[in-house]
Design a protein around this motif. Structure first.
Motif, PDB file in Angstrom:
ATOM      1  N   PRO A  11       0.912  -1.268  -0.047  1.00 12.25           N
ATOM      2  CA  PRO A  11       0.114   0.051   0.014  1.00 12.25           C
ATOM      3  C   PRO A  11       0.723   1.485  -0.025  1.00 12.25           C
ATOM      4  O   PRO A  11       0.426   2.325  -0.439  1.00 12.25           O
ATOM      5  CB  PRO A  11      -0.882  -0.158   1.288  1.00 12.25           C
ATOM      6  N   ILE A  12       2.217   1.209   0.612  1.00 10.70           N
ATOM      7  CA  ILE A  12       2.782   2.229   0.531  1.00 10.70           C
ATOM      8  C   ILE A  12       4.448   1.570  -0.136  1.00 10.70           C
ATOM      9  O   ILE A  12       4.975   0.868   0.757  1.00 10.70           O
ATOM     10  CB  ILE A  12       3.025   2.895   2.159  1.00 10.70           C
ATOM     11  N   LEU A  60      -6.769   9.682  -2.103  1.00 14.83           N
ATOM     12  CA  LEU A  60      -6.596   8.661  -0.963  1.00 14.83           C
ATOM     13  C   LEU A  60      -7.862   8.190  -0.304  1.00 14.83           C
ATOM     14  O   LEU A  60      -7.974   7.296   0.272  1.00 14.83           O
ATOM     15  CB  LEU A  60      -5.689   9.208  -0.032  1.00 14.83           C
ATOM     16  N   TYR A  90      -2.240   9.173   7.090  1.00 15.81           N
ATOM     17  CA  TYR A  90      -2.942   8.127   6.390  1.00 15.81           C
ATOM     18  C   TYR A  90      -2.231   6.591   6.368  1.00 15.81           C
ATOM     19  O   TYR A  90      -2.819   5.760   6.244  1.00 15.81           O
ATOM     20  CB  TYR A  90      -2.979   8.549   4.953  1.00 15.81           C
ATOM     21  N   ALA A  91      -0.846   6.702   6.537  1.00 19.48           N
ATOM     22  CA  ALA A  91       0.065   5.304   6.285  1.00 19.48           C
ATOM     23  C   ALA A  91      -0.392   4.475   7.359  1.00 19.48           C
ATOM     24  O   ALA A  91      -0.018   3.353   7.135  1.00 19.48           O
ATOM     25  CB  ALA A  91       1.537   5.823   6.288  1.00 19.48           C
ATOM     26  N   PRO A  94      -3.771   2.433   5.534  1.00 19.27           N
ATOM     27  CA  PRO A  94      -4.202   2.816   4.226  1.00 19.27           C
ATOM     28  C   PRO A  94      -5.231   2.197   3.562  1.00 19.27           C
ATOM     29  O   PRO A  94      -5.435   1.108   4.262  1.00 19.27           O
ATOM     30  CB  PRO A  94      -2.760   2.359   3.515  1.00 19.27           C
ATOM     31  N   ASP A  95      -5.628   2.708   2.684  1.00 25.19           N
ATOM     32  CA  ASP A  95      -6.853   1.884   1.718  1.00 25.19           C
ATOM     33  C   ASP A  95      -6.240   1.057   0.967  1.00 25.19           C
ATOM     34  O   ASP A  95      -5.113   0.992   0.071  1.00 25.19           O
ATOM     35  CB  ASP A  95      -7.384   3.039   0.851  1.00 25.19           C
ATOM     36  N   GLN A  99      -2.541   2.646  -3.884  1.00 22.88           N
ATOM     37  CA  GLN A  99      -1.055   2.187  -3.766  1.00 22.88           C
ATOM     38  C   GLN A  99      -0.543   3.853  -3.650  1.00 22.88           C
ATOM     39  O   GLN A  99      -0.504   4.442  -4.864  1.00 22.88           O
ATOM     40  CB  GLN A  99      -0.348   1.449  -4.725  1.00 22.88           C
ATOM     41  N   LEU A 100       0.251   4.199  -2.597  1.00 22.18           N
ATOM     42  CA  LEU A 100       0.943   5.390  -2.736  1.00 22.18           C
ATOM     43  C   LEU A 100       2.339   5.121  -2.871  1.00 22.18           C
ATOM     44  O   LEU A 100       2.988   4.331  -2.205  1.00 22.18           O
ATOM     45  CB  LEU A 100       0.728   5.984  -1.337  1.00 22.18           C
TER      46      LEU A 100
END
Length: 326
Positions: A11-12, A60, A90-91, A94-95, A99-100
Motif C-alpha cells: 500500500p505504501i 486517497l 494515512y500510512a 491505508p486503503d 497504492q501510494l
C-alpha cells in the motif's frame, strides 16, 4: 509480469535515492503491477512541493466507483509539514485499493517524512546512486539476468569499459546484448560486439596522448572524427584520462588490487594509469588538467572548430608531460 494478486501490492512504496534510472524503473514497475491487477487503474502523479493537501486527501479517500488507484508523489523531500503529517496519518491505515508511491532523494531534507513512512511499514526500494565499480559490475550482471541472460564479472567489466558508467547506457547495452546473442555473455562476446565502437572512441585518443604518442593520438582523433564519433565524448575521455592518472599517482605506491577498493576503480584501469603515469610530474598533471578543461569548455560550448580544439588539447597535454618530465 505473470499473475499479480492485489495482496502482493504494497500500500505504501517508498523509493529512496537520487539515481534517476532506478527511481523511474521503480515507479514503472509499480504501475505495471497495479495494471496487471486492474487494467483500468487510475494513475496520477503530483509534485510534493506544490500539491495541496486537499487534492491528496481526495485521491486517497475511498472511491464511490471502486477500482484501483496509484498515487505517485515525486520529490517527497519537498513535502510541507501539513502534507507530510496528513500522509503519515494515512500510512497508519491505508486503503487497500490505493497504492501510494513516494519518491524521496534520501538526504537530510525531509528525512523525518521518509523515516515516518518507513516506520509505518512502507516497502522501501533503493534508488541510491551506485558508489563504486563493484556496484556497477553487480548492476550489469543483474541487468543481463533480468533479460534472461547470464554473464561473469569479466564480461561486466568489459562492458563498462566499452560503454562507460552511465546507468541508462549500460541498461540499454545489456538489453541489446541479450537480444542479439544467445544470452551467454562473456568478455569475448562484449569485445566482438563493441570492437568497432571501441576502436574509434576517445579512449584511444586519450591513451596515446597520456603516453606522449602525439602522432598516434592525432591519427586516432582524425579517424574517430572521420567515422562520425561526436567530439564531446572524445573531450570527456581525454579529461578522464588525465584525472585517472592524477588520482592513481596521488594514491601512492601499491599494487593495483590494493588500490582498487580505495579508488573505486577496476584493477586493470589502475594498472594502465600506473603505466601511463611514468614520466609525469604533479606540475605536468596540473597543466594537463587545465588543458583538458579548456578543451571541454570549447567543445561543449560550441566552438567554431571543435576538431581544432581537440587537436590543440592533444598537443597541450603531451607538452605538459614532456615539459614536466624529470
Amino acid at each position: 509480469m505473470g499473475d499479480v494478486s492485489p495482496a502482493s501490492l504494497p500500500p505504501i512504496l517508498l523509493v529512496l535515492g537520487d539515481e534517476e534510472l532506478l527511481a523511474t524503473r521503480a515507479v514503472s514497475e509499480a504501475v505495471a503491477r497495479a495494471r496487471a491487477v486492474d487494467p483500468d487503474a487510475d494513475v496520477r502523479e503530483y509534485q510534493a512541493g506544490s500539491v495541496a493537501v486537499g487534492e491528496i486527501d481526495e485521491m486517497l479517500s475511498p472511491s464511490l466507483f471502486g477500482g484501483r488507484r496509484v498515487l505517485v508523489l515525486r520529490s517527497g523531500q519537498d513535502a510541507r509539514k501539513d502534507l507530510s503529517a496528513a500522509l503519515l496519518a494515512y500510512a497508519k491505515n491505508p486503503d487497500p485499493d490505493v497504492q501510494l508511491v513516494v519518491l524521496h532523494l534520501g538526504g537530510g531534507k525531509g528525512k523525518a517524512f521518509a523515516d515516518g513512512l518507513r516506520s509505518a511499514g512502507a516497502t522501501v526500494v533503493s534508488a541510491a546512486k551506485l558508489k563504486g565499480h563493484r556496484e556497477r559490475v553487480a548492476f550489469v550482471r543483474d541487468e543481463i539476468r533480468r533479460h534472461g541472460g547470464k554473464c561473469a564479472d569479466d564480461a561486466a567489466e568489459a562492458l563498462i569499459a566499452a560503454v562507460g558508467n552511465d546507468l541508462r547506457e549500460l541498461a540499454a547495452a545489456c538489453s541489446q546484448l541479450v537480444a542479439d546473442t544467445d544470452g551467454r555473455i562473456d568478455a569475448e562476446t562484449v569485445s566482438r560486439y563493441y570492437r568497432g565502437r571501441v576502436e574509434v572512441t576517445g579512449f584511444t585518443v586519450a591513451d596515446a596522448t597520456m603516453v606522449g604518442d602525439v602522432p598516434g593520438a592525432l591519427e586516432a582523433l582524425r579517424w574517430a572524427l572521420h567515422v562520425g564519433v561526436d567530439p564531446v565524448p572524445i573531450a570527456d575521455a581525454l579529461a578522464d584520462g588525465v584525472r585517472t592518472v592524477a588520482r592513481v599517482a596521488s594514491a601512492g605506491r601499491g599494487s593495483a588490487y590494493q588500490l582498487a577498493s580505495s579508488l573505486g576503480m577496476p584493477a586493470w584501469k589502475i594498472e594502465r594509469a600506473q603505466r601511463q603515469g611514468r614520466g609525469w610530474t604533479p606540475e605536468g598533471l596540473v597543466q594537463a588538467m587545465r588543458a583538458a578543461a579548456e578543451c571541454n569548455a570549447a567543445v561543449k560550448g560550441g566552438a567554431d572548430d571543435r576538431a581544432y580544439a581537440l587537436e590543440r588539447a592533444v598537443f597541450s597535454v603531451a607538452a605538459a608531460r614532456q615539459g614536466g618530465a624529470r
